[in-house]
Motif scaffolding. Structure first.
Motif, PDB file in Angstrom:
ATOM      1  N   VAL A   1       0.866  -1.173   0.000  1.00  0.00           N
ATOM      2  CA  VAL A   1       0.000   0.000   0.000  1.00  0.00           C
ATOM      3  C   VAL A   1       0.904   1.226   0.000  1.00  0.00           C
ATOM      4  O   VAL A   1       1.843   1.310   0.802  1.00  0.00           O
ATOM      5  N   GLU A   2       0.653   2.162  -0.920  1.00  0.00           N
ATOM      6  CA  GLU A   2       1.397   3.421  -0.924  1.00  0.00           C
ATOM      7  C   GLU A   2       0.501   4.508  -0.344  1.00  0.00           C
ATOM      8  O   GLU A   2      -0.612   4.731  -0.821  1.00  0.00           O
ATOM      9  N   ALA A   3       0.983   5.160   0.713  1.00  0.00           N
ATOM     10  CA  ALA A   3       0.219   6.195   1.408  1.00  0.00           C
ATOM     11  C   ALA A   3       0.793   7.569   1.095  1.00  0.00           C
ATOM     12  O   ALA A   3       1.997   7.786   1.229  1.00  0.00           O
ATOM     13  N   VAL A   4      -0.078   8.485   0.691  1.00  0.00           N
ATOM     14  CA  VAL A   4       0.331   9.858   0.391  1.00  0.00           C
ATOM     15  C   VAL A   4      -0.526  10.809   1.215  1.00  0.00           C
ATOM     16  O   VAL A   4      -1.752  10.711   1.214  1.00  0.00           O
ATOM     17  N   ILE A   5       0.123  11.710   1.940  1.00  0.00           N
ATOM     18  CA  ILE A   5      -0.577  12.715   2.743  1.00  0.00           C
ATOM     19  C   ILE A   5      -0.253  14.085   2.167  1.00  0.00           C
ATOM     20  O   ILE A   5       0.914  14.439   2.028  1.00  0.00           O
TER      21      ILE A   5
ATOM     22  N   ARG B   1      -4.304   9.451   0.873  1.00  0.00           N
ATOM     23  CA  ARG B   1      -4.671   8.529  -0.196  1.00  0.00           C
ATOM     24  C   ARG B   1      -3.882   7.243  -0.021  1.00  0.00           C
ATOM     25  O   ARG B   1      -2.667   7.268   0.148  1.00  0.00           O
ATOM     26  N   LEU B   2      -4.574   6.134  -0.060  1.00  0.00           N
ATOM     27  CA  LEU B   2      -3.949   4.818   0.032  1.00  0.00           C
ATOM     28  C   LEU B   2      -4.165   4.095  -1.288  1.00  0.00           C
ATOM     29  O   LEU B   2      -5.300   3.803  -1.664  1.00  0.00           O
ATOM     30  N   CYS B   3      -3.082   3.820  -1.999  1.00  0.00           N
ATOM     31  CA  CYS B   3      -3.155   3.143  -3.290  1.00  0.00           C
ATOM     32  C   CYS B   3      -2.691   1.701  -3.101  1.00  0.00           C
ATOM     33  O   CYS B   3      -1.590   1.460  -2.602  1.00  0.00           O
ATOM     34  N   THR B   4      -3.523   0.736  -3.468  1.00  0.00           N
ATOM     35  CA  THR B   4      -3.175  -0.671  -3.288  1.00  0.00           C
ATOM     36  C   THR B   4      -2.375  -1.176  -4.485  1.00  0.00           C
ATOM     37  O   THR B   4      -2.744  -0.960  -5.638  1.00  0.00           O
ATOM     38  N   LEU B   5      -1.274  -1.865  -4.183  1.00  0.00           N
ATOM     39  CA  LEU B   5      -0.343  -2.348  -5.200  1.00  0.00           C
ATOM     40  C   LEU B   5      -0.089  -3.832  -4.993  1.00  0.00           C
ATOM     41  O   LEU B   5      -0.322  -4.378  -3.915  1.00  0.00           O
ATOM     42  N   GLY B   6       0.415  -4.487  -6.019  1.00  0.00           N
ATOM     43  CA  GLY B   6       0.688  -5.909  -5.935  1.00  0.00           C
ATOM     44  C   GLY B   6       2.045  -6.201  -5.333  1.00  0.00           C
ATOM     45  O   GLY B   6       2.709  -5.336  -4.760  1.00  0.00           O
ATOM     46  N   GLN B   7       2.488  -7.444  -5.483  1.00  0.00           N
ATOM     47  CA  GLN B   7       3.827  -7.814  -5.020  1.00  0.00           C
ATOM     48  C   GLN B   7       4.869  -6.990  -5.757  1.00  0.00           C
ATOM     49  O   GLN B   7       5.858  -6.554  -5.180  1.00  0.00           O
ATOM     50  N   ASP B   8       4.624  -6.770  -7.044  1.00  0.00           N
ATOM     51  CA  ASP B   8       5.408  -5.833  -7.842  1.00  0.00           C
ATOM     52  C   ASP B   8       4.868  -4.441  -7.537  1.00  0.00           C
ATOM     53  O   ASP B   8       3.739  -4.113  -7.892  1.00  0.00           O
TER      54      ASP B   8
END
Length: 298
Positions: free
Chosen positions: A85-89, A96-103
């Motif tokens: 998960v990439e979190a941007v404040i 914003r929480l963007c869900t990402l895979g193993q890659d």
């Protein structure tokens, strides 16, 4: 045609971020279960921490820290790096929480769900609740989302924060995630990586137009940037030295691994998103492109 700083530039960090803590990254023991083995009951009953974790609340390095994400967010690992998960404040207090895979370069859709979490200023003992609403991006399937958006409580914007989300459901499993933010990691208007639909991406990369020719497509291997660069991680160097190649879009140090042939010439970029943007501009122009040798730090 003018090339230079653009949308991708706004995604870059303006301040350093703290290391990430995640209970699921530690080896499994009887007293310290990983996130991937946490039972549903345990996950649902998790609440805010009443004391600061010494490896987490003070921002000190951990045994399993993660570097900032490709566009400046805090990269959080789930299930021993099975997902991220990439979190941007931003400066308005939006998270914003963007869900990402193993890659970590691949956006990953999860079931649409409202995430309930807790936030506190680093060093404080009292937590406040925070909700993250599912906010599907273009191309997300019905009932799925790859983005969650929340808003910080009043008086917490600009502080270093300890954020915990006890329960996020991914492919039938439940995970717990937590991270410590930096101060004002992003300016207002920052955005998460945009997801390009498969058809749109193929249209961009596999059809000629403007200064982008059939010979260029063949030279690039008849593929798209996301396919060619799958598994590669971008790291933005905002302080290129004189003589270094720089990205035509962000003017950060270019990475030769992210090269793309356009108009018969090989250009180097800092990340795949910049390849997308440069190519879109090249396909909409009939004017000659700047020579790759012009993109060198003076």
């Amino acid at each position: 045609m003018k090339f230079g700083k653009s949308l991708c530039w706004t995604l870059l960090p303006t301040a350093s971020l703290a290391m990430v803590f995640l209970s699921g990254c530690e080896p499994t023991t009887s007293s310290n279960k990983t996130a991937s083995t946490m039972s549903t009951k345990e996950s649902e009953s998790s609440g805010p921490s009443t004391s600061s974790n010494p490896d987490h609340g003070d921002g000190s390095p951990t045994d399993h820290g993660h570097k900032p994400g490709a566009h400046g967010g805090i990269m959080v690992s789930l299930g021993r790096d099975s997902y991220h998960v990439e979190a941007v404040i931003d400066s308005s207090g939006a998270i914003r929480l963007c869900t990402l895979g193993q890659d970590e370069s691949r956006i990953f859709e999860v079931d649409s769900q409202t995430l309930q979490g807790f936030v506190k200023a680093v060093g404080d003992t009292d937590s406040k609740p925070i909700s993250f609403a599912p906010t599907p991006q273009d191309g997300d399937a019905a009932g799925k989302t790859s983005l969650f958006v929340g808003q910080l409580p009043d008086n917490m914007t600009g502080k270093r924060l300890d954020i915990t989300i006890p329960n996020i459901r991914i492919e039938g499993e439940r995970f717990r995630l937590g991270f410590v933010s930096g101060v004002d990691a992003h300016g207002a208007g920052s955005e998460m990586p945009e997801k390009m639909a498969a058809g749109e991406e193929k249209e961009l990369y596999l059809t000629p137009g403007g200064r982008y020719t059939a010979a260029d497509i063949e030279a690039n291997g008849n593929t798209t940037a996301s396919q060619k660069f799958k598994g590669l991680k971008s790291a933005h160097d905002m302080n290129p030295k004189p003589g270094d190649r720089i990205c035509p879009i962000t003017e950060t140090k270019a990475n030769p691994k992210f090269s793309w042939t356009i108009d018969g010439k090989s250009y180097q970029f800092c990340c795949p998103l910049c390849v997308d943007e440069f190519l879109k501009s090249a396909k909409s122009s009939t004017e000659p492109l700047p020579d790759p040798d012009t993109f060198v730090k003076k």
